[in-house]
Scaffold this active site. Structure first.
Site, PDB file in Angstrom:
ATOM      1  N   PHE A   1     -15.267   3.288   7.591  1.00  0.00           N
ATOM      2  CA  PHE A   1     -13.914   3.650   7.155  1.00  0.00           C
ATOM      3  C   PHE A   1     -13.739   3.634   5.637  1.00  0.00           C
ATOM      4  CE2 PHE A   1     -13.869  -0.937   8.266  1.00  0.00           C
ATOM      5  CZ  PHE A   1     -13.416  -1.501   7.073  1.00  0.00           C
TER       6      PHE A   1
ATOM      7  N   GLU B   1      -9.343 -11.528  -6.832  1.00  0.00           N
ATOM      8  CA  GLU B   1      -8.494 -10.337  -6.687  1.00  0.00           C
ATOM      9  C   GLU B   1      -7.274 -10.365  -7.610  1.00  0.00           C
ATOM     10  OE1 GLU B   1      -7.658  -9.885  -2.510  1.00  0.00           O
ATOM     11  OE2 GLU B   1      -9.732  -9.343  -2.050  1.00  0.00           O
TER      12      GLU B   1
ATOM     13  N   ARG C   1      -1.140 -14.858   4.641  1.00  0.00           N
ATOM     14  CA  ARG C   1      -1.802 -14.175   5.769  1.00  0.00           C
ATOM     15  C   ARG C   1      -0.993 -14.339   7.056  1.00  0.00           C
ATOM     16  NH1 ARG C   1      -6.563 -11.928   4.878  1.00  0.00           N
ATOM     17  NH2 ARG C   1      -7.483 -12.165   6.951  1.00  0.00           N
TER      18      ARG C   1
ATOM     19  N   ARG D   1       2.831  -6.612   9.348  1.00  0.00           N
ATOM     20  CA  ARG D   1       2.039  -5.515   9.911  1.00  0.00           C
ATOM     21  C   ARG D   1       2.501  -5.168  11.327  1.00  0.00           C
ATOM     22  NH1 ARG D   1      -3.554  -7.869   7.507  1.00  0.00           N
ATOM     23  NH2 ARG D   1      -3.765  -6.555   5.656  1.00  0.00           N
TER      24      ARG D   1
ATOM     25  N   HIS E   1      -1.902  -5.596   1.755  1.00  0.00           N
ATOM     26  CA  HIS E   1      -3.161  -6.339   1.650  1.00  0.00           C
ATOM     27  C   HIS E   1      -2.842  -7.760   1.232  1.00  0.00           C
ATOM     28  CE1 HIS E   1      -7.253  -7.468   0.474  1.00  0.00           C
ATOM     29  NE2 HIS E   1      -6.698  -7.995  -0.600  1.00  0.00           N
TER      30      HIS E   1
ATOM     31  N   LYS F   1       0.836  -1.208   0.000  1.00  0.00           N
ATOM     32  CA  LYS F   1       0.000   0.000   0.000  1.00  0.00           C
ATOM     33  C   LYS F   1       0.874   1.263   0.000  1.00  0.00           C
ATOM     34  CE  LYS F   1      -3.751  -2.435   2.354  1.00  0.00           C
ATOM     35  NZ  LYS F   1      -4.750  -2.368   3.437  1.00  0.00           N
TER      36      LYS F   1
ATOM     37  N   ASN G   1      -1.994  -0.119   7.099  1.00  0.00           N
ATOM     38  CA  ASN G   1      -1.406  -1.383   7.538  1.00  0.00           C
ATOM     39  C   ASN G   1      -0.468  -2.014   6.495  1.00  0.00           C
ATOM     40  OD1 ASN G   1      -3.347  -2.203   5.773  1.00  0.00           O
ATOM     41  ND2 ASN G   1      -4.423  -3.570   7.176  1.00  0.00           N
TER      42      ASN G   1
ATOM     43  N   TYR H   1     -12.522  -2.410  -3.173  1.00  0.00           N
ATOM     44  CA  TYR H   1     -12.986  -2.520  -1.790  1.00  0.00           C
ATOM     45  C   TYR H   1     -14.504  -2.387  -1.679  1.00  0.00           C
ATOM     46  CZ  TYR H   1      -8.262  -2.554   0.240  1.00  0.00           C
ATOM     47  OH  TYR H   1      -6.987  -2.904   0.633  1.00  0.00           O
TER      48      TYR H   1
ATOM     49  N   THR I   1      -5.146  -7.706  10.597  1.00  0.00           N
ATOM     50  CA  THR I   1      -5.404  -6.378  10.017  1.00  0.00           C
ATOM     51  C   THR I   1      -4.921  -5.267  10.945  1.00  0.00           C
ATOM     52  OG1 THR I   1      -7.396  -7.313   9.000  1.00  0.00           O
ATOM     53  CG2 THR I   1      -7.227  -4.913   9.035  1.00  0.00           C
TER      54      THR I   1
HETATM   55  P1  CMP Z   1      -7.106  -4.887   3.926  1.00  0.00           P
HETATM   56  O1  CMP Z   1      -6.644  -6.214   4.389  1.00  0.00           O
HETATM   57  O2  CMP Z   1      -6.580  -4.329   2.674  1.00  0.00           O
HETATM   58  O3  CMP Z   1      -8.717  -4.939   3.824  1.00  0.00           O
HETATM   59  C1  CMP Z   1      -9.551  -3.837   4.052  1.00  0.00           C
HETATM   60  C2  CMP Z   1      -8.802  -2.652   4.555  1.00  0.00           C
HETATM   61  O4  CMP Z   1      -9.611  -1.711   5.226  1.00  0.00           O
HETATM   62  C3  CMP Z   1      -7.830  -3.102   5.634  1.00  0.00           C
HETATM   63  O5  CMP Z   1      -6.781  -3.842   5.095  1.00  0.00           O
HETATM   64  C4  CMP Z   1      -7.474  -1.774   6.263  1.00  0.00           C
HETATM   65  O6  CMP Z   1      -6.569  -1.004   5.466  1.00  0.00           O
HETATM   66  C5  CMP Z   1      -8.850  -1.105   6.258  1.00  0.00           C
HETATM   67  N1  CMP Z   1      -9.580  -1.326   7.520  1.00  0.00           N
HETATM   68  C6  CMP Z   1     -10.088  -2.487   7.970  1.00  0.00           C
HETATM   69  N2  CMP Z   1     -10.713  -2.311   9.160  1.00  0.00           N
HETATM   70  C7  CMP Z   1     -10.594  -1.007   9.450  1.00  0.00           C
HETATM   71  C8  CMP Z   1     -11.028  -0.206  10.535  1.00  0.00           C
HETATM   72  N3  CMP Z   1     -11.728  -0.713  11.557  1.00  0.00           N
HETATM   73  N4  CMP Z   1     -10.738   1.111  10.498  1.00  0.00           N
HETATM   74  C9  CMP Z   1     -10.054   1.623   9.462  1.00  0.00           C
HETATM   75  N5  CMP Z   1      -9.606   0.900   8.390  1.00  0.00           N
HETATM   76  C10 CMP Z   1      -9.876  -0.389   8.396  1.00  0.00           C
END
Ligand code: CMP
Length: 143
Positions: free
Chosen positions: A57, A126, A85, A102, A115, A9, A112, A49, A91
């Site tokens: 968010f 994806e 993963r 992460r 992905h 990212k 984070n 997304y 996450t």
């Molecule tokens: P990713 O694994 O790319 O999948 C969805 C993304 O949304 C996640 O990583 C974060 O970047 C973001 N995300 C997920 N949960 C939250 C949250 N509670 N608040 C803010 N961002 C979030």
């Protein structure tokens, strides 16, 4: 064999973590089948997304994902989804295992760094979102 999508990212790029993350991918024995650096536009980030559209968010996530270039890569291997993963961690970096990408490098649950696809089905969906069949079917050269 499974496929999974890696996105480094914008914060991962800004922190100059491309090499570090790809090194960990390769050390874990996952094959990089296809890879590209690109700037996501709002429409593409929103489509990627879409499942989070109703989440509080969502708009912030789209802003963040379009704030700079990303690297997308299709990874392949046996149990690639769960293995990748395990490499990236939860996450939320505060909840991620010690030594995961992460945990080591992410600032927050949103920013984070990486992905990874969350299921075998999403791994297919994806990787196909960013790469065509010709890219994904490419056979590794033998020496
Ligand atoms: P990713 O694994 O790319 O999948 C969805 C993304 O949304 C996640 O990583 C974060 O970047 C973001 N995300 C997920 N949960 C939250 C949250 N509670 N608040 C803010 N961002 C979030």
């Amino acid at each position: 064999m499974e496929k999974t999508l890696l996105i480094i990212k914008p914060d991962g790029i800004q922190k100059r973590l491309i090499g570090e993350i790809l090194r960990r991918v390769e050390a874990a024995g996952l094959a990089i089948k296809a890879m590209r650096m690109l700037q996501l536009d709002r429409r593409t980030a929103g489509r990627f997304y879409a499942v989070h559209k109703e989440k509080p968010f969502y708009h912030s996530l789209v802003e963040y994902m379009t704030s700079g270039p990303v690297v997308v890569a299709a990874l392949e291997g046996i149990n690639a989804v769960s293995r990748f993963r395990a490499l990236i961690g939860a996450t939320d970096p505060d909840k991620a295992e010690e030594g995961t990408i992460r945990r080591l490098f992410a600032d927050s649950i949103e920013r984070n760094v990486v992905h990874g696809s969350d299921s075998t089905e999403n791994g297919c969906i994806e990787t196909s979102f960013f790469f065509g069949t010709a890219d994904l079917e490419m056979v590794e050269s033998t020496e």
